[in-house]
Enzyme design. Sequence first.
Site, PDB file in Angstrom:
ATOM      1  N   GLY A 137       0.838  -1.193   0.000  1.00 40.13           N
ATOM      2  CA  GLY A 137       0.000   0.000   0.000  1.00 40.13           C
ATOM      3  C   GLY A 137       0.875   1.245   0.000  1.00 40.13           C
ATOM      4  N   ALA A 181       2.162   5.124   1.372  1.00 41.90           N
ATOM      5  CA  ALA A 181       2.583   5.636   2.678  1.00 41.90           C
ATOM      6  C   ALA A 181       1.349   5.956   3.507  1.00 41.90           C
ATOM      7  CB  ALA A 181       3.431   6.897   2.496  1.00 41.90           C
ATOM      8  N   SER A 201      -1.052   4.226   4.648  1.00 42.35           N
ATOM      9  CA  SER A 201      -2.315   3.652   4.171  1.00 42.35           C
ATOM     10  C   SER A 201      -2.842   2.605   5.147  1.00 42.35           C
ATOM     11  CB  SER A 201      -2.117   3.033   2.786  1.00 42.35           C
ATOM     12  OG  SER A 201      -1.236   1.923   2.879  1.00 42.35           O
ATOM     13  N   GLY A 202      -2.203   2.486   6.324  1.00 39.29           N
ATOM     14  CA  GLY A 202      -2.694   1.552   7.322  1.00 39.29           C
ATOM     15  C   GLY A 202      -2.108   0.152   7.214  1.00 39.29           C
ATOM     16  N   HIS A 256       5.417   3.692  16.061  1.00 37.03           N
ATOM     17  CA  HIS A 256       5.013   2.323  15.749  1.00 37.03           C
ATOM     18  C   HIS A 256       5.026   1.457  17.005  1.00 37.03           C
ATOM     19  CE1 HIS A 256       5.230   1.714  11.139  1.00 37.03           C
ATOM     20  NE2 HIS A 256       4.869   2.941  11.405  1.00 37.03           N
ATOM     21  N   ARG A 257       6.104   1.598  17.815  1.00 35.52           N
ATOM     22  CA  ARG A 257       6.237   0.773  19.019  1.00 35.52           C
ATOM     23  C   ARG A 257       5.134   1.084  20.026  1.00 35.52           C
ATOM     24  NH1 ARG A 257      12.221   0.137  20.990  1.00 35.52           N
ATOM     25  NH2 ARG A 257      12.228  -0.929  18.987  1.00 35.52           N
ATOM     26  N   ARG A 286       1.861  -0.522  18.939  1.00 41.78           N
ATOM     27  CA  ARG A 286       1.803  -1.983  18.983  1.00 41.78           C
ATOM     28  C   ARG A 286       1.396  -2.524  20.353  1.00 41.78           C
ATOM     29  NH1 ARG A 286       6.869  -4.105  18.064  1.00 41.78           N
ATOM     30  NH2 ARG A 286       7.837  -2.140  17.479  1.00 41.78           N
ATOM     31  N   ASP A 331       8.621  -5.466   9.020  1.00 38.51           N
ATOM     32  CA  ASP A 331       8.178  -4.115   8.684  1.00 38.51           C
ATOM     33  C   ASP A 331       9.412  -3.231   8.515  1.00 38.51           C
ATOM     34  OD1 ASP A 331       6.703  -1.841   8.282  1.00 38.51           O
ATOM     35  OD2 ASP A 331       5.532  -2.010  10.124  1.00 38.51           O
TER      36      ASP A 331
END
EC number: 2.7.1.156
Lengths: 174, 174, 174
Positions: C9, C11, C13-14, C50-51, C54, C83
Site C-alpha cells: 500500500g 505511505a 495507508s494503514g 510504531h512501538r 503496537r 516491517d
Amino acid sequence: MKKSILITGGARSGKSALAERLALSRSGRAVYIATAEARDDEMRDRIAQHRARRGAGWTDHEAPLDLVGTLDATDGDAPRLVDCLTLWLTNLMLSGADWRAAGTALAEALPRQTAPVVLVTNEVGSGIVPDNRLAREFRDAAGWLNQTIATACDEVYLSVAGCPLKVKPDDVSL
Amino acid sequence: MKKSILITGGARSGKSALAERLALSRSGRAVYIATAEARDDEMRDRIAQHRARRGAGWTDHEAPLDLVGTLDATDGDAPRLVDCLTLWLTNLMLSGADWRAAGTALAEALPRQTAPVVLVTNEVGSGIVPDNRLAREFRDAAGWLNQTIATACDEVYLSVAGCPLKVKPDDVSL
Amino acid sequence: MKKSILITGGARSGKSALAERLALSRSGRAVYIATAEARDDEMRDRIAQHRARRGAGWTDHEAPLDLVGTLDATDGDAPRLVDCLTLWLTNLMLSGADWRAAGTALAEALPRQTAPVVLVTNEVGSGIVPDNRLAREFRDAAGWLNQTIATACDEVYLSVAGCPLKVKPDDVSL
C-alpha cells in the site's frame, strides 16, 4: 445509498464524476461543498471545468476551512458532496489550523448527519518518497486523514481509471 | 477472452507480463505493438529486457504515434498487445500532436477491431502533486486517457505486485 | 491464517496496523522484525510511534540487512511481522549488497518457515516518473521485490485508507 461514503483515488482517476453520480442518484439534486479556493488561474480553470460537468441539480457552497460547520448547516434531506478532503487539508495547514483536531471533528460529525455525505479524497502516498520534508509531512497527514475518515464512513471506494472498486465493507476475514 | 482489455498499474507492477499472458492465452501467438522508441540507453535496455522475456510466438510492430493505423492494419485473428499507452501519450505530446483527438480516436477504434486488443497503461497520479506544471499537465492527460480507454474496454485490471485485480466489469451498484 | 502474507500500500495507508492485527490474531503474541535503523530524528520518531501503537505481546528484533537469517533464527510457533521490505531494500542498496540475490533468497526462505510471516511493503511506482535516475532505479527494484515476494506468498493484500483489499489469491481466470 448508505449515509457516509468516501471515494479515493489518484489524480484524474474519475473520483469526482463517480461521487457526483452517487450524490445525485437518490433524488436528482444534491449540495456541492467545494473546499477549493480559486487562488490562481490553474485552480480557477479546474473549478470551472468541474462546475460545467456537474450541470443542473446542484446547490453550491464553499468550505475551505469550516467543513464541519458547513455540513451541519446544510444537513437536510439532500445528499452533500464534499470535494475534496486533500485540498481541505492543504487549506488547514496553510492557515496554521490544527488539522488533526479538524480531521477528528469531521470523523465525529459524520455519524450525526441526517442526509448522506459523499466525500472525495486523493491517494498521494504511492509514489517515490518525496525529497523535501514538507511534502513527506503532507502525505503522512493526508494518509492519516484518509484512514480516519474511512473508519467513520459506511462505504469506501477506490476509483481506478473511472471504475469503482469497493474497499469497505470488505469481504476479508482477518 | 473479451475483445478489449486494459491493464493498468504502477511502474514494475507486473502489467506487461500479465498482458503478455493474456494475449497469448488464446492461441499461443500474438502481435506486439510497441509504442516505445529506443531514444537512449535506458530505454534500449528496457525494450531488450521486455523482448527477451516475451520469447517466441510474437510478431513485432512499432507505433510510437500512429497507434490507430497500426491496430487497423494488424487486425486479423491474432490478439494484439499495445505496450504502453503512457509512452504513446508522451510521444504524442513531444511531437506536438493533438493527444486528446488521438485518444478519442483510439477509444473509437477499439469497438471496430475483430481480433482482441490488450492495452497496457500506467498509474501516474497517486503520488504527491508534482512541483512543476508540465508534470501536472502530463498526469492530468494520462488520467484522462486511462479513463477514456477504460470506458471503451470490456475489461479493466489493476496489477498489484503482479496480481490482477478486476475493476471492470465491477460488482458495484451505485 | 495462511503461512506467508504480503501487505502492500501507499505511505500511511494503514499497512502496519493491518499487519499487526493479522500477526497477533492467532495467539495474541508475535515477533516484530524491524528493518528500520534509527539513523535520524525523523526515523526515530516514526519507530517510537510504531512501538507505542503496537503495545504488549511483541518480542522485538532488528534486521536491517540479514532478514533471511533473522527469519530462520526466530522460526518457532509465534507469527513474525517484517516491517518493512522497502526499507530493507534501501538498506541493502546503501550497503552495496546484492539486493537481487537477497530478494531471491527471501522468496526462497518463506516456504521453509514453520511459523507464519506477515511482510509489509510499499507501493512506490504509482506517481509521476521521477526526474533522477537513482529514484527510477529504486522504484524498479522495489517493484521487482514486491512481485518476487508476492509470488512466494500465499496471500497478498492492498491496503487502501486502512481497508484491506485482497489481491491474492485472485478470483480472476485469465
